[in-house]
Design a protein around this motif. Structure first.
Motif, PDB file in Angstrom:
ATOM      1  N   LEU A 110      -0.897  -5.930  -4.903  1.00 42.50           N
ATOM      2  CA  LEU A 110       0.002  -5.900  -3.562  1.00 42.50           C
ATOM      3  C   LEU A 110      -0.232  -4.227  -3.059  1.00 42.50           C
ATOM      4  N   THR A 111      -0.542  -3.279  -3.907  1.00 41.31           N
ATOM      5  CA  THR A 111      -0.675  -1.876  -3.412  1.00 41.31           C
ATOM      6  C   THR A 111      -2.194  -1.867  -2.829  1.00 41.31           C
ATOM      7  N   GLU A 112      -2.741  -2.586  -3.069  1.00 47.47           N
ATOM      8  CA  GLU A 112      -4.091  -2.517  -2.412  1.00 47.47           C
ATOM      9  C   GLU A 112      -4.299  -3.405  -0.974  1.00 47.47           C
ATOM     10  N   VAL A 113      -3.213  -4.231  -0.696  1.00 48.37           N
ATOM     11  CA  VAL A 113      -3.261  -5.128   0.250  1.00 48.37           C
ATOM     12  C   VAL A 113      -3.283  -4.346   1.653  1.00 48.37           C
ATOM     13  N   GLU A 114      -2.691  -3.100   1.845  1.00 47.68           N
ATOM     14  CA  GLU A 114      -2.677  -2.158   2.846  1.00 47.68           C
ATOM     15  C   GLU A 114      -4.335  -1.906   3.551  1.00 47.68           C
ATOM     16  N   ALA A 165      13.662  -4.208  -8.154  1.00 50.59           N
ATOM     17  CA  ALA A 165      12.871  -4.865  -7.054  1.00 50.59           C
ATOM     18  C   ALA A 165      11.892  -3.884  -6.622  1.00 50.59           C
ATOM     19  N   GLY A 166      10.707  -4.581  -6.291  1.00 52.90           N
ATOM     20  CA  GLY A 166       9.648  -3.922  -5.527  1.00 52.90           C
ATOM     21  C   GLY A 166       9.864  -4.006  -4.056  1.00 52.90           C
ATOM     22  N   LEU A 167       9.343  -2.840  -3.196  1.00 52.48           N
ATOM     23  CA  LEU A 167       9.773  -2.903  -1.875  1.00 52.48           C
ATOM     24  C   LEU A 167       8.360  -2.566  -0.978  1.00 52.48           C
ATOM     25  N   PHE A 168       8.363  -3.354   0.155  1.00 52.98           N
ATOM     26  CA  PHE A 168       7.398  -2.825   1.188  1.00 52.98           C
ATOM     27  C   PHE A 168       8.369  -2.718   2.313  1.00 52.98           C
ATOM     28  N   VAL A 169       8.494  -1.454   3.006  1.00 57.52           N
ATOM     29  CA  VAL A 169       9.317  -1.220   4.205  1.00 57.52           C
ATOM     30  C   VAL A 169       8.571  -0.567   5.280  1.00 57.52           C
ATOM     31  N   LEU A 212      -6.290  -4.309   3.720  1.00 56.67           N
ATOM     32  CA  LEU A 212      -6.857  -5.473   4.465  1.00 56.67           C
ATOM     33  C   LEU A 212      -6.560  -5.307   5.928  1.00 56.67           C
ATOM     34  N   SER A 213      -5.736  -4.487   6.608  1.00 56.15           N
ATOM     35  CA  SER A 213      -5.217  -4.388   7.817  1.00 56.15           C
ATOM     36  C   SER A 213      -4.391  -5.245   8.175  1.00 56.15           C
ATOM     37  N   LYS A 214      -4.382  -5.843   9.396  1.00 55.17           N
ATOM     38  CA  LYS A 214      -3.212  -6.866   9.833  1.00 55.17           C
ATOM     39  C   LYS A 214      -3.480  -8.164   9.181  1.00 55.17           C
ATOM     40  N   VAL A 215      -2.336  -8.610   8.559  1.00 58.23           N
ATOM     41  CA  VAL A 215      -2.304  -9.956   7.753  1.00 58.23           C
ATOM     42  C   VAL A 215      -1.199 -10.688   8.093  1.00 58.23           C
ATOM     43  N   MET A 216      -1.036 -11.866   7.798  1.00 65.30           N
ATOM     44  CA  MET A 216       0.079 -12.498   7.987  1.00 65.30           C
ATOM     45  C   MET A 216       0.798 -12.817   6.594  1.00 65.30           C
ATOM     46  N   ALA A 217       1.984 -12.384   6.310  1.00 67.21           N
ATOM     47  CA  ALA A 217       2.642 -12.494   5.076  1.00 67.21           C
ATOM     48  C   ALA A 217       3.553 -13.826   5.196  1.00 67.21           C
ATOM     49  N   TYR A 224       0.598  -3.974   5.250  1.00 64.74           N
ATOM     50  CA  TYR A 224       1.523  -3.868   4.063  1.00 64.74           C
ATOM     51  C   TYR A 224       1.693  -2.149   4.140  1.00 64.74           C
ATOM     52  N   LEU A 225       2.639  -1.554   4.402  1.00 69.25           N
ATOM     53  CA  LEU A 225       2.926  -0.032   4.278  1.00 69.25           C
ATOM     54  C   LEU A 225       4.103   0.298   3.455  1.00 69.25           C
ATOM     55  N   ASN A 226       3.667   1.470   2.773  1.00 68.38           N
ATOM     56  CA  ASN A 226       4.724   1.924   2.040  1.00 68.38           C
ATOM     57  C   ASN A 226       5.133   1.273   0.831  1.00 68.38           C
TER      58      ASN A 226
END
Length: 345
Positions: free
Chosen positions: A58-62, A94-98, A64-69, A84-86
């Motif tokens: 998940l930390t690598e997903v940034e 819990a893990g976070l993306f904010v 990919l630039s713009k994706v659909m979650a 996917y930032l921060n």
């Protein structure tokens, strides 16, 4: 490939030929297997099993630039486009993306399997990272868009490719935790006092655990009708159409045992399709199966920033389907327009 897996693959191919638009989740249900088992039948043919290093992936997903979650449960699908930032996986809980667009609360203890999926398309391939629980139920999916970095997707797949590329997939049942104590065993007075004394909406879940109440039981036992009262499910439609008409920013939470996905912002285009009520905006889609809604409540919780008002929607098992709030942040009172819209319901 074992005979069993080969048979399952054949059954799925036949089902797809018969119903080209059938979703894989529905196909799995029809065939009496899990979605992960169906995905695994195509390993080596567009599907790659990944090592279950979820935080690292998940930390690598940034990149990919713009994706659909995509996060869903049986009754509701939440799709949000963005970057996917921060990422923050420092907490054991819990893990976070904010970010403004991708906003997630991730419970990795429920995550068990990961795949990369490439589906051939006429003008472009549909690429996704897909994550499942021990029971083979989908927890979260990430799809590339026309604005994504496809080369970065291929790098992630190669980086996390598992040594095990067998088509066999094992699943174990995950029991539902929906047992409810009789009201007579609950310290109802203590519970009501604790609700009235809340300082933060995040304290609510801890309060439920402390008093041993389920969420719907808590709403029944609320201090007053002002704190929680039932409304008709059609009020959800009225609220979303009203928010769209007023250009009123809302928050929409949809989750399952492994992930909660949040949209904060406007809703614009709403529409019916059969029994599904939908938001169909460029970067946010919501699909809510109105037939599967058993209970809908307006819930008010006191906080240090004033009362926070929510609409909470449940299935017949008492599991939460979706929650709606007015757009707000800690330290800022909720929007008066949101309170007025909910009051009108």
């Amino acid at each position: 490939m074992s005979t069993t897996t080969e048979t399952l693959k054949s059954q799925w191919e036949a089902l797809k030929a018969e119903n080209p638009h059938m979703r894989i989740r529905n196909a799995a249900e029809k065939l009496g297997v899990s979605e992960a088992e169906l995905v695994a039948t195509s390993i080596g043919e567009g599907v790659t099993r990944l090592r279950p290093e979820f935080a690292a992936i998940l930390t690598e997903v940034e990149k990919l630039s713009k994706v659909m979650a995509l996060t869903r449960n049986d009754e509701c699908v939440h799709e949000r486009k963005g970057v996917y930032l921060n990422p923050d996986f420092s907490s054991p809980h819990a893990g976070l993306f904010v970010g403004e667009d991708i906003d997630l609360r991730i419970f990795l203890s429920a995550w068990d399997k990961a795949y990369a999926v490439v589906e051939k398309g006429e003008d472009r391939d549909k690429k996704s990272l897909q994550f499942f629980g021990k029971d083979g139920l989908a927890i979260h999916k990430i799809y590339t868009t026309r604005d994504s970095n496809d080369a970065a997707f291929d790098v992630i797949v190669e980086q996390f490719k598992s040594d095990n590329q067998s088509n066999e997939e094992t699943t174990v049942a995950v029991p539902l935790d929906i047992d409810e104590k009789p009201d007579s065993e609950i310290d109802v007075d203590g519970f009501k006092a604790a609700w009235i004394d809340l300082k933060d909406t995040h304290e609510f879940f801890g309060m439920l655990r402390k008093f041993g109440v389920t969420r719907t039981q808590a709403l029944r036992l609320a201090p007053s009708e002002e704190h929680a009262h039932k409304i008709e499910k059609d009020a959800i439609v009225k609220m979303l159409e009203g928010a769209a008409a007023q250009k009123l920013p809302i928050m929409c939470f949809v989750g399952n045992r492994g992930n909660i996905q949040i949209h904060t912002g406007l809703v614009r285009k709403t529409m019916w399709h059969n029994n599904w009520f939908n938001v169909m905006d460029p970067d946010f889609n919501l699909h809510l199966d109105m037939d599967k809604i058993a209970q809908t409540w307006i819930v008010r919780k006191p906080t240090e920033d004033g009362v926070v008002t929510a609409i909470e929607v449940f299935n017949e098992m008492g599991e939460i389907i979706v929650q709606f709030f007015g757009k707000r942040k800690p330290g800022i009172p909720e929007l008066t327009e949101w309170r007025e819209l909910v009051a009108s319901l």
